[in-house]
Enzyme design. Structure first.
Site, PDB file in Angstrom:
ATOM      1  N   LYS A  90      -1.479   9.127   6.729  1.00  0.00           N
ATOM      2  CA  LYS A  90      -0.462   8.071   6.890  1.00  0.00           C
ATOM      3  C   LYS A  90      -0.645   7.216   8.143  1.00  0.00           C
ATOM      4  O   LYS A  90       0.314   6.628   8.635  1.00  0.00           O
ATOM      5  CB  LYS A  90       0.979   8.649   6.886  1.00  0.00           C
ATOM      6  CG  LYS A  90       1.321   9.546   5.739  1.00  0.00           C
ATOM      7  CD  LYS A  90       0.891   9.028   4.414  1.00  0.00           C
ATOM      8  CE  LYS A  90       1.613   7.813   3.945  1.00  0.00           C
ATOM      9  NZ  LYS A  90       1.015   7.263   2.695  1.00  0.00           N
ATOM     10  N   THR A 109      -6.738   4.823   4.643  1.00  0.00           N
ATOM     11  CA  THR A 109      -7.267   4.213   3.408  1.00  0.00           C
ATOM     12  C   THR A 109      -7.683   2.771   3.674  1.00  0.00           C
ATOM     13  O   THR A 109      -8.710   2.310   3.170  1.00  0.00           O
ATOM     14  CB  THR A 109      -6.213   4.254   2.277  1.00  0.00           C
ATOM     15  OG1 THR A 109      -5.634   5.546   2.256  1.00  0.00           O
ATOM     16  CG2 THR A 109      -6.813   3.944   0.932  1.00  0.00           C
ATOM     17  N   GLY A 120       1.672   0.977   2.272  1.00  0.00           N
ATOM     18  CA  GLY A 120       2.497  -0.143   2.692  1.00  0.00           C
ATOM     19  C   GLY A 120       3.772  -0.163   1.867  1.00  0.00           C
ATOM     20  O   GLY A 120       4.172  -1.189   1.335  1.00  0.00           O
ATOM     21  N   ARG A 121       4.385   1.029   1.734  1.00  0.00           N
ATOM     22  CA  ARG A 121       5.624   1.153   0.940  1.00  0.00           C
ATOM     23  C   ARG A 121       6.783   0.442   1.616  1.00  0.00           C
ATOM     24  O   ARG A 121       6.817   0.299   2.832  1.00  0.00           O
ATOM     25  CB  ARG A 121       6.009   2.633   0.798  1.00  0.00           C
ATOM     26  CG  ARG A 121       5.142   3.409  -0.124  1.00  0.00           C
ATOM     27  CD  ARG A 121       5.818   4.733  -0.479  1.00  0.00           C
ATOM     28  NE  ARG A 121       5.031   5.423  -1.478  1.00  0.00           N
ATOM     29  CZ  ARG A 121       4.131   6.363  -1.193  1.00  0.00           C
ATOM     30  NH1 ARG A 121       3.916   6.716   0.046  1.00  0.00           N
ATOM     31  NH2 ARG A 121       3.452   6.933  -2.164  1.00  0.00           N
ATOM     32  N   LYS A 122       7.742   0.058   0.805  1.00  0.00           N
ATOM     33  CA  LYS A 122       8.977  -0.517   1.357  1.00  0.00           C
ATOM     34  C   LYS A 122      10.020   0.603   1.400  1.00  0.00           C
ATOM     35  O   LYS A 122      10.279   1.251   0.384  1.00  0.00           O
ATOM     36  CB  LYS A 122       9.500  -1.649   0.451  1.00  0.00           C
ATOM     37  CG  LYS A 122       8.485  -2.760   0.210  1.00  0.00           C
ATOM     38  CD  LYS A 122       8.533  -3.834   1.288  1.00  0.00           C
ATOM     39  CE  LYS A 122       7.525  -4.932   1.021  1.00  0.00           C
ATOM     40  NZ  LYS A 122       6.480  -5.076   2.028  1.00  0.00           N
TER      41      LYS A 122
END
Ligand code: A3P
Length: 318
Positions: free
Chosen positions: A57, A61, A270-272
């Protein structure tokens, strides 16, 4: 002179030398005795020259995909179970041996100019990985990404929720980070997996026990963006092609495809999610305080710059 059939002989050997039951693979080409018995059809070139070791995290990636855009850089073939990550040094895959590991890598067309690398984000906090990696890849460069450990912990918690981890869905982030002894086992387990990778100084020291300091590099989130910018610049000078584009909707750098379309990393990167509660942030700043002080001393010793998040956290100390 007495001897035994191979299987019994092996049993006898490990009875006499039980400490050797756990293998420590070395590069067969680094030792003449090993090289002499190494099959002529095999090569020692299918091994990485550098490794992105994590932690999870922190943008591993993105770094992995940006590096792959360089024509001289390649990585391992995907694993059916763990996708782009081989997870060799940190799991029982290690016992499958170096042939198993090397099969994941292409044979480089030019050994001196091609760069093979591996990215496995769980290597960083793993107890076994540095010793095992250093035995097989003593000359490899080790790259670790250090973002604020509090943000890393929160991103990891959100990742677990997205994967419908039972405990992450049941407990709030604050419950997870502040769980005490006697809390339900699943909560305590989630807590340690959430917090322990962020003890950066401890993990870095372990890598430095096995690798010389000049082979271990730390990259911060701002440097990640800097690397991206340098890549774009170099690439555009040589090819006049822009390869990356900052996507304002995604809020991250994305690959620019022919025809002007952008290809961003998938939904899982890149989650919200809502910002971290101030109470949780304050708790984590206190939790990581001593470790961050240790990290600053360590980076100072290594002559590596302090990330801006670390300066900010250190200011909270005084
Ligand atoms: P979030 O999804 O919580 O924002 P990793 O690949 O090591 O699992 O890291 C995932 C994190 O990489 C994402 O966490 C995101 O913050 C960060 N990241 C950095 N550059 C990115 C990019 N170009 N696209 C998507 N995510 C990126």
């Amino acid at each position: 002179l007495h001897t035994l059939p191979p299987l019994q002989l092996a049993h006898k050997y490990f009875q006499l030398f039980p400490e050797q039951r756990n293998p420590l693979w070395q590069n067969p080409c680094d030792d003449k005795r090993h090289k002499d018995i190494w099959s002529k059809e095999k090569t020692c070139d299918r091994l990485p020259k550098f490794m992105v070791v994590g932690p999870q995290k922190t943008g591993t990636t993105a770094l992995y995909l940006f590096l792959l855009m360089h024509p001289s850089i390649s990585s391992n073939f995907p694993s059916p179970k763990t996708y782009e990550e081989v997870q060799f040094f940190n799991t029982n895959n290690y016992h499958k041996g170096i042939d198993w590991y090397m099969e994941f890598f292409p044979v480089p067309s030019n050994v001196s100019t091609d760069f093979l690398f591996e990215k496995s984000a769980n290597y960083f906090p793993s107890e076994e990985s540095p010793r095992r990696a250093a035995a097989l890849l003593p000359k490899a460069k080790i790259i670790t990404l250090l973002i604020n450990p509090s943000d890393r912990a929160y991103s990891w918690y959100q990742h677990q929720r997205a994967h419908e981890d039972h405990a992450a869905l049941r407990f709030t982030f604050y419950d997870v980070i502040s769980a005490r002894q006697g809390a339900p086992a699943e909560l305590r387990s989630l807590q340690s997996r959430c917090l322990i990778p962020g003890l950066y100084a401890t993990h870095l020291e372990r890598w430095l026990t096995y690798y010389p300091a000049n082979q271990v590099r730390t990259v911060t989130d701002t440097q990640l963006n800097f690397i991206v910018l340098v890549c774009i610049l170099i690439h555009s000078i040589y090819t006049s092609i822009q390869i990356l584009h900052f996507d304002p909707q995604k809020g991250f750098w994305c690959q620019l495809l022919e025809g002007g379309k952008t290809k961003c990393l998938g939904k899982s990167k890149g989650r919200k999610y809502p910002p971290m509660e101030p109470e949780a942030r304050a708790y984590l700043s206190r939790y990581y305080r001593e470790h961050n002080v240790e990290l600053s001393k360590l980076l100072h010793r290594l002559g590596q710059p302090l990330p801006s998040w670390l300066r900010e956290e250190l200011q909270k100390v005084s």
